[in-house]
Scaffold this motif. Structure first.
Motif, mmCIF file in Angstrom:
data_model
loop_
_atom_site.group_PDB
_atom_site.id
_atom_site.type_symbol
_atom_site.label_atom_id
_atom_site.label_comp_id
_atom_site.label_asym_id
_atom_site.label_seq_id
_atom_site.Cartn_x
_atom_site.Cartn_y
_atom_site.Cartn_z
ATOM 1 N N THR A 145 0.845 -1.186 0.000
ATOM 2 C CA THR A 145 0.000 0.000 0.000
ATOM 3 C C THR A 145 0.880 1.236 0.000
ATOM 4 O O THR A 145 2.125 1.141 0.012
ATOM 5 C CB THR A 145 -0.941 0.006 1.226
ATOM 6 N N ALA A 151 -5.001 3.978 4.794
ATOM 7 C CA ALA A 151 -5.196 2.533 4.921
ATOM 8 C C ALA A 151 -4.154 1.907 5.825
ATOM 9 O O ALA A 151 -4.479 1.070 6.682
ATOM 10 C CB ALA A 151 -5.169 1.884 3.532
ATOM 11 N N THR A 203 -3.982 -3.305 -0.072
ATOM 12 C CA THR A 203 -5.036 -2.449 0.469
ATOM 13 C C THR A 203 -4.852 -0.993 0.089
ATOM 14 O O THR A 203 -3.745 -0.554 -0.245
ATOM 15 C CB THR A 203 -5.092 -2.596 2.000
ATOM 16 N N ARG A 204 -5.982 -0.278 0.131
ATOM 17 C CA ARG A 204 -6.038 1.177 0.069
ATOM 18 C C ARG A 204 -7.448 1.596 0.464
ATOM 19 O O ARG A 204 -8.365 0.774 0.530
ATOM 20 C CB ARG A 204 -5.694 1.719 -1.315
ATOM 21 N N GLY A 205 -7.629 2.904 0.725
ATOM 22 C CA GLY A 205 -8.942 3.407 1.103
ATOM 23 C C GLY A 205 -9.872 3.510 -0.087
ATOM 24 O O GLY A 205 -9.524 3.163 -1.221
ATOM 25 N N THR A 254 -12.906 -3.816 3.794
ATOM 26 C CA THR A 254 -12.194 -2.572 4.105
ATOM 27 C C THR A 254 -10.785 -2.920 4.588
ATOM 28 O O THR A 254 -10.517 -4.071 4.970
ATOM 29 C CB THR A 254 -12.917 -1.782 5.213
ATOM 30 N N PRO A 255 -9.872 -1.945 4.629
ATOM 31 C CA PRO A 255 -8.539 -2.207 5.176
ATOM 32 C C PRO A 255 -8.586 -2.703 6.626
ATOM 33 O O PRO A 255 -7.868 -3.640 6.992
ATOM 34 C CB PRO A 255 -7.840 -0.850 5.068
#
Length: 452
Positions: A145, A151, A203-205, A254-255
């Motif tokens: 990420t 995140a 992951t990321r937002g 979600t993260p």
């Protein structure tokens, strides 16, 4: 006039069959248009009209579908929708039942996303039987990420709260923009070459479809699929779904959910550790007691066993086994020899030469039968022809001539039956049994007065 029953439709039947016809022929379609007459009643369903400069169509988007739309539609807005043509039977209106809706600007990306999704699914990248289970005892997590994004902060906070013993290695990567896909692939490659973690968290937002587009690349999909390490995808919010989510071994919404998935609550972990320690201690005590008993039993048996006697027993058993083997081999060879003889006899019976001789003998018999049948048919036909020729000769006019009669006709060849058909001076032709006679009419004598 009465019509057959199957040609008389009710209105309900007609609308129902038109609906089935439209739904069956067109299937799902993409449609681009401008929203008008938008309404959202208390039921949660949406009703609107899509139009262009020349035409319009009524549309409906039901509550279960419109909850995934990330914007509020408004009149005058240009949108791209996907749905199925149907008919609202009570009014006979044909309409589009919308399943998904995007602003027109995101339409091209959405179509590209769907096309790539279908392509990779056909290649088997989404198959459930290729998904790898997550390790049971995770000690080190690799996070791919942006090191400065929200995140990674969420992930570290959850891991610190739930299980501080888990180590985290960050593989920095861009998660938005043109170069993002390549940096993510490079981070995956580095992690797979080092093999220093138990699992990877990608992951990321959240963000728009365009913001998350780097996670929809075909090259990234293949990199995740070919990863030697299990991959958990936790990209965006719960409503966001990317190609990376479908290819990954596990998808987290979600993260933070991804971090919770990969960690255990520390209180629960300590409890499990205590239970495991108790089981180890109990197991060791049981094993020690069992080993002592077994050792005592073996010592007793060893004192009663003579190695020379055991060797003699083994030697005798070996001799018996050898004799049984020789007997079995001899019997088997005899069976195989007998079977070979039977097969040779069957093969001789099935020889092409034997079948050819039989076929030639049958052919000779059939040829002889055919010739006899043809000769018999020819004789019968000759006899029938001769009989019919005799019958024909008995009724032939030529047979009448042989008895002294003649056939008289005028100069044009018209056969005469009455004296009144000629005039004095006419030329007549009389056909005899042999030859013809030409004569001229001098007088006409009527033996019988004509009728009337």
């Amino acid at each position: 006039m009465q019509l057959p029953k199957n040609t008389v439709y009710t209105v309900s039947r007609l609308n129902g069959e038109v609906r089935q016809l439209l739904e069956g022929q067109l299937g799902k379609i993409w449609l681009n248009g401008e929203i008008s007459n938008f309404s959202a009643p208390g039921s949660g369903h949406w009703y609107l009209t899509l139009k262009d400069s020349h035409s319009q169509i009524r549309c409906a988007m039901f509550k279960g579908r419109n909850q995934s739309v990330t914007f509020r539609p408004a009149n005058g807005q240009q949108v791209l929708v996907r749905g199925a043509i149907s008919v609202y039977e009570p009014r006979g209106d044909y309409q589009l039942l919308i399943e998904s809706m995007l602003p027109a600007g995101d339409g091209l990306l959405a179509q590209q996303y769907e096309a790539l999704k279908m392509q990779l699914a056909a290649q088997g990248l989404f198959a459930q039987d290729t998904k790898r289970p997550l390790p049971e005892n995770i000690r080190r997590i690799g996070v791919i990420t942006s090191p400065t994004g929200a995140a990674i902060r969420d992930v570290l906070h959850v891991l610190e709260r739930r299980d501080p013993s888990i180590e985290v290695i960050i593989y920095p990567a861009q998660v938005q923009g043109e170069a993002a896909t390549q940096t993510i692939i490079q981070a995956l490659d580095i992690a797979n070459r080092r093999l220093e973690v138990d699992v990877l968290l990608l992951t990321r937002g959240g963000g728009s479809l365009e913001d998350l587009w780097c996670f929809n690349a075909e090259s990234l999909a293949h990199a995740i699929y070919n990863s030697a390490l299990p991959v958990v995808s936790a990209v965006g919010h719960e409503v966001d779904t990317t190609i990376a989510d479908y290819v990954a071994d596990v998808r987290a919404p979600t993260p933070s959910a991804g971090a919770e998935l990969l960690s255990n609550d520390k209180g629960n972990k300590l409890q499990k550790l205590a239970v495991a320690a108790s089981r180890v201690q109990t197991g060791w005590q049981h094993y020690q007691l069992k080993s002592e008993r077994r050792l005592s039993l073996l010592q007793h048996r060893l004192s009663q066993q003579d190695p020379v006697h055991a060797l003699q027993q083994l030697t005798q058993r070996f001799d018996e086994m050898q004799l049984r083997l020789e007997s079995t081999l001899a019997r088997r060879l005899s069976q195989l020899s007998l079977r070979q003889q039977k097969l040779s006899g069957r093969l001789e019976q099935q020889s092409p030469r034997h079948r050819l001789d039989t076929s030639q003998s049958r052919l000779g018999y059939l040829s002889k039968s055919l010739n006899e049948a043809m000769h018999y048919r020819l004789e019968k036909a000759t006899e029938k022809l001769q009989h019919q020729a005799g019958v024909l000769g008995s009724v032939s006019p030529l047979a009448t001539l042989s008895r002294g009669y003649s056939i008289t006709s005028d100069a044009q060849g018209q056969v005469l039956t009455r004296a009144t058909d000629v005039q004095p001076g006419d030329t007549l032709i009389s056909r005899l049994e042999q030859g013809k006679v030409h004569s001229t009419v001098i007088d006409i004598i009527l033996d019988v007065e004509p009728a009337g």
